[in-house]
Design a protein around this motif. Structure first.
Motif, PDB file in Angstrom:
ATOM      1  N   PHE A 183       0.330  16.597 -23.039  1.00 25.36           N
ATOM      2  CA  PHE A 183       1.519  17.454 -23.143  1.00 25.36           C
ATOM      3  C   PHE A 183       2.726  16.781 -22.487  1.00 25.36           C
ATOM      4  O   PHE A 183       3.864  16.984 -22.907  1.00 25.36           O
ATOM      5  N   GLN A 184       2.501  15.941 -21.470  1.00 29.40           N
ATOM      6  CA  GLN A 184       3.604  15.226 -20.848  1.00 29.40           C
ATOM      7  C   GLN A 184       4.181  14.186 -21.810  1.00 29.40           C
ATOM      8  O   GLN A 184       5.404  14.016 -21.887  1.00 29.40           O
ATOM      9  N   ILE A 185       3.314  13.523 -22.560  1.00 27.72           N
ATOM     10  CA  ILE A 185       3.784  12.539 -23.540  1.00 27.72           C
ATOM     11  C   ILE A 185       4.583  13.234 -24.635  1.00 27.72           C
ATOM     12  O   ILE A 185       5.649  12.764 -25.050  1.00 27.72           O
ATOM     13  N   ARG A 186       4.076  14.401 -25.093  1.00 26.06           N
ATOM     14  CA  ARG A 186       4.770  15.145 -26.153  1.00 26.06           C
ATOM     15  C   ARG A 186       6.135  15.624 -25.671  1.00 26.06           C
ATOM     16  O   ARG A 186       7.142  15.503 -26.382  1.00 26.06           O
ATOM     17  N   GLU A 187       6.179  16.173 -24.466  1.00 22.77           N
ATOM     18  CA  GLU A 187       7.460  16.641 -23.922  1.00 22.77           C
ATOM     19  C   GLU A 187       8.441  15.483 -23.727  1.00 22.77           C
ATOM     20  O   GLU A 187       9.642  15.632 -23.956  1.00 22.77           O
ATOM     21  N   SER A 188       7.932  14.329 -23.314  1.00 24.88           N
ATOM     22  CA  SER A 188       8.807  13.174 -23.123  1.00 24.88           C
ATOM     23  C   SER A 188       9.415  12.713 -24.445  1.00 24.88           C
ATOM     24  O   SER A 188      10.610  12.398 -24.522  1.00 24.88           O
ATOM     25  N   LYS A 189       8.602  12.716 -25.522  1.00 23.77           N
ATOM     26  CA  LYS A 189       9.119  12.322 -26.832  1.00 23.77           C
ATOM     27  C   LYS A 189      10.166  13.319 -27.337  1.00 23.77           C
ATOM     28  O   LYS A 189      11.220  12.933 -27.864  1.00 23.77           O
ATOM     29  N   MET A 190       9.897  14.617 -27.176  1.00 26.12           N
ATOM     30  CA  MET A 190      10.852  15.641 -27.629  1.00 26.12           C
ATOM     31  C   MET A 190      12.165  15.532 -26.857  1.00 26.12           C
ATOM     32  O   MET A 190      13.253  15.676 -27.421  1.00 26.12           O
ATOM     33  N   ARG A 215       0.826  -1.212   0.000  1.00 25.10           N
ATOM     34  CA  ARG A 215       0.000   0.000   0.000  1.00 25.10           C
ATOM     35  C   ARG A 215       0.858   1.258   0.000  1.00 25.10           C
ATOM     36  O   ARG A 215       0.528   2.246  -0.655  1.00 25.10           O
ATOM     37  N   GLN A 216       1.973   1.225   0.752  1.00 25.99           N
ATOM     38  CA  GLN A 216       2.872   2.378   0.767  1.00 25.99           C
ATOM     39  C   GLN A 216       3.495   2.606  -0.600  1.00 25.99           C
ATOM     40  O   GLN A 216       3.650   3.747  -1.041  1.00 25.99           O
ATOM     41  N   LYS A 217       3.873   1.519  -1.275  1.00 24.56           N
ATOM     42  CA  LYS A 217       4.457   1.663  -2.612  1.00 24.56           C
ATOM     43  C   LYS A 217       3.453   2.267  -3.583  1.00 24.56           C
ATOM     44  O   LYS A 217       3.792   3.149  -4.377  1.00 24.56           O
ATOM     45  N   ARG A 218       2.210   1.790  -3.508  1.00 22.39           N
ATOM     46  CA  ARG A 218       1.181   2.332  -4.405  1.00 22.39           C
ATOM     47  C   ARG A 218       0.887   3.795  -4.113  1.00 22.39           C
ATOM     48  O   ARG A 218       0.628   4.587  -5.025  1.00 22.39           O
ATOM     49  N   SER A 219       0.938   4.167  -2.829  1.00 19.70           N
ATOM     50  CA  SER A 219       0.657   5.556  -2.477  1.00 19.70           C
ATOM     51  C   SER A 219       1.765   6.491  -2.941  1.00 19.70           C
ATOM     52  O   SER A 219       1.524   7.666  -3.187  1.00 19.70           O
ATOM     53  N   ARG A 220       3.019   5.956  -3.039  1.00 23.46           N
ATOM     54  CA  ARG A 220       4.136   6.803  -3.466  1.00 23.46           C
ATOM     55  C   ARG A 220       4.280   6.882  -4.979  1.00 23.46           C
ATOM     56  O   ARG A 220       5.069   7.651  -5.503  1.00 23.46           O
ATOM     57  N   LYS A 221       3.530   6.032  -5.696  1.00 24.19           N
ATOM     58  CA  LYS A 221       3.648   6.051  -7.153  1.00 24.19           C
ATOM     59  C   LYS A 221       3.106   7.345  -7.730  1.00 24.19           C
ATOM     60  O   LYS A 221       2.123   7.896  -7.258  1.00 24.19           O
ATOM     61  N   GLU A 222       3.758   7.826  -8.752  1.00 24.96           N
ATOM     62  CA  GLU A 222       3.312   9.038  -9.423  1.00 24.96           C
ATOM     63  C   GLU A 222       2.781   8.669 -10.802  1.00 24.96           C
ATOM     64  O   GLU A 222       3.249   7.726 -11.441  1.00 24.96           O
ATOM     65  N   LEU A 223       1.832   9.421 -11.258  1.00 27.36           N
ATOM     66  CA  LEU A 223       1.276   9.199 -12.588  1.00 27.36           C
ATOM     67  C   LEU A 223       2.172   9.869 -13.618  1.00 27.36           C
ATOM     68  O   LEU A 223       2.133  11.087 -13.801  1.00 27.36           O
ATOM     69  N   LEU A 224       3.016   9.076 -14.278  1.00 23.61           N
ATOM     70  CA  LEU A 224       3.933   9.602 -15.279  1.00 23.61           C
ATOM     71  C   LEU A 224       3.273   9.552 -16.652  1.00 23.61           C
ATOM     72  O   LEU A 224       2.606   8.568 -16.996  1.00 23.61           O
ATOM     73  N   ASN A 225       3.513  10.618 -17.466  1.00 24.04           N
ATOM     74  CA  ASN A 225       2.971  10.695 -18.832  1.00 24.04           C
ATOM     75  C   ASN A 225       1.459  10.462 -18.853  1.00 24.04           C
ATOM     76  O   ASN A 225       0.928   9.739 -19.679  1.00 24.04           O
ATOM     77  N   PHE A 226       0.782  11.094 -17.903  1.00 23.55           N
ATOM     78  CA  PHE A 226      -0.672  10.926 -17.833  1.00 23.55           C
ATOM     79  C   PHE A 226      -1.361  11.853 -18.826  1.00 23.55           C
ATOM     80  O   PHE A 226      -2.324  11.462 -19.475  1.00 23.55           O
ATOM     81  N   TYR A 227      -0.841  13.092 -18.956  1.00 22.59           N
ATOM     82  CA  TYR A 227      -1.470  14.065 -19.841  1.00 22.59           C
ATOM     83  C   TYR A 227      -0.794  14.045 -21.213  1.00 22.59           C
ATOM     84  O   TYR A 227       0.341  13.590 -21.371  1.00 22.59           O
TER      85      TYR A 227
END
Length: 267
Positions: free
Chosen positions: A231-238, A217-229
């Motif tokens: 613009f985040q996907i576009r910035e990651s590709k660039m 549960r602690q691991k799941r609570s610390r997880k962050e949503l990466l490349n969720f939006y």
């Protein structure tokens, strides 16, 4: 105190022990409404009551609201503090939890929503009478004598309950011992093998299971949503393309330096 409770949405209902009593108290009532509803305190049928006097009993509160609201009351729950759950069930007839001392919090569950509406529209002048000649509420020496007599258990019933509890306890302990012995050799060298195999991944104890689940549960609570939006996907590709170009240029320079080092120079 009364105006403050009215501002919070509570309705004030006076209550007296008996008709001839001079002293009276004020009950503060409102509809029980919480985010998470339970079956024991259903919505639209449960009345939330504060400041219930110590001399009140569940039977007397049930009776007076049933009569005044002209609707049967299914159950009455007393608590020390507000809660959405019901009081714990008493498994034993003799070993019970201590009674609530002083003023209490109550939940009155009506059979239908009509009873709740009637309770919220009760008069703020005419007090509720808990004890009557036909159905008196015991107090003083009578109450203390009754409580004292109830504390004297029947020896046969008490022994039967103790024997039943010890039988269930011994059976539970035997199950725990059998689980702990799994995978261990007995006196003759035999090993009991279950579906889990001789070497289970982790202990079957409940405490170990709780620790493992807590870590997950602690691991799941610390997880962050990466490349969720988007613009985040576009910035990651660039960013990835830029890193590849930079690496390509560095490789070109490294190859050119190697060529220069290998070039034959007689003079």
């Amino acid at each position: 105190m009364v105006p403050e409770m009215e501002k919070l949405g509570f309705k004030v209902i006076p209550i007296k022990f008996a008709a001839e009593s001079t002293a009276q108290h004020s009950l503060f009532v409102k509809e029980h409404a919480v985010r998470v509803n339970t079956d024991v305190k259903p919505p639209h049928r449960t009345l939330f009551v504060l400041n219930i006097p110590s001399y009140s009993t569940e039977a007397s509160i049930k009776r007076v609201f049933s009569e005044k609201c002209d609707c049967p009351v299914e159950a009455v729950y007393f608590h020390k503090k507000p809660t959405s759950s019901e009081p714990p069930e008493e498994d034993s007839k003799f070993f019970t939890s201590a009674a609530i001392q002083g003023f209490k919090v109550g939940y009155v569950v009506f059979k239908s929503s009509v009873g709740l509406k009637a309770a919220l529209s009760l008069s703020s002048i005419d007090p509720l009478i808990l004890s009557s000649e036909s159905k008196p509420v015991s107090t003083g020496y009578e109450k203390w004598a009754k409580e004292y007599n109830q504390r004297i258990p029947d020896s046969k019933e008490l022994q039967a309950e103790i024997d039943k509890y010890m039988t269930e306890y011994d059976a539970e302990q035997e199950k725990i011992k059998m689980k702990e012995k799994e995978g261990e050799a007995d006196e003759e060298g035999w090993i009991t093998v279950t579906r889990r195999g001789r070497k289970p991944g982790f202990s079957r104890k409940e405490s170990v299971h709780k620790k493992v689940m807590g870590r997950e549960r602690q691991k799941r609570s610390r997880k962050e949503l990466l490349n969720f939006y988007t613009f985040q996907i576009r910035e990651s590709k660039m960013k990835h393309v830029a890193e590849l170009r930079q690496k390509f240029e560095e490789d070109k320079k490294r190859i050119e330096m190697l060529k220069q080092a290998r070039r034959f120079k007689p003079y």
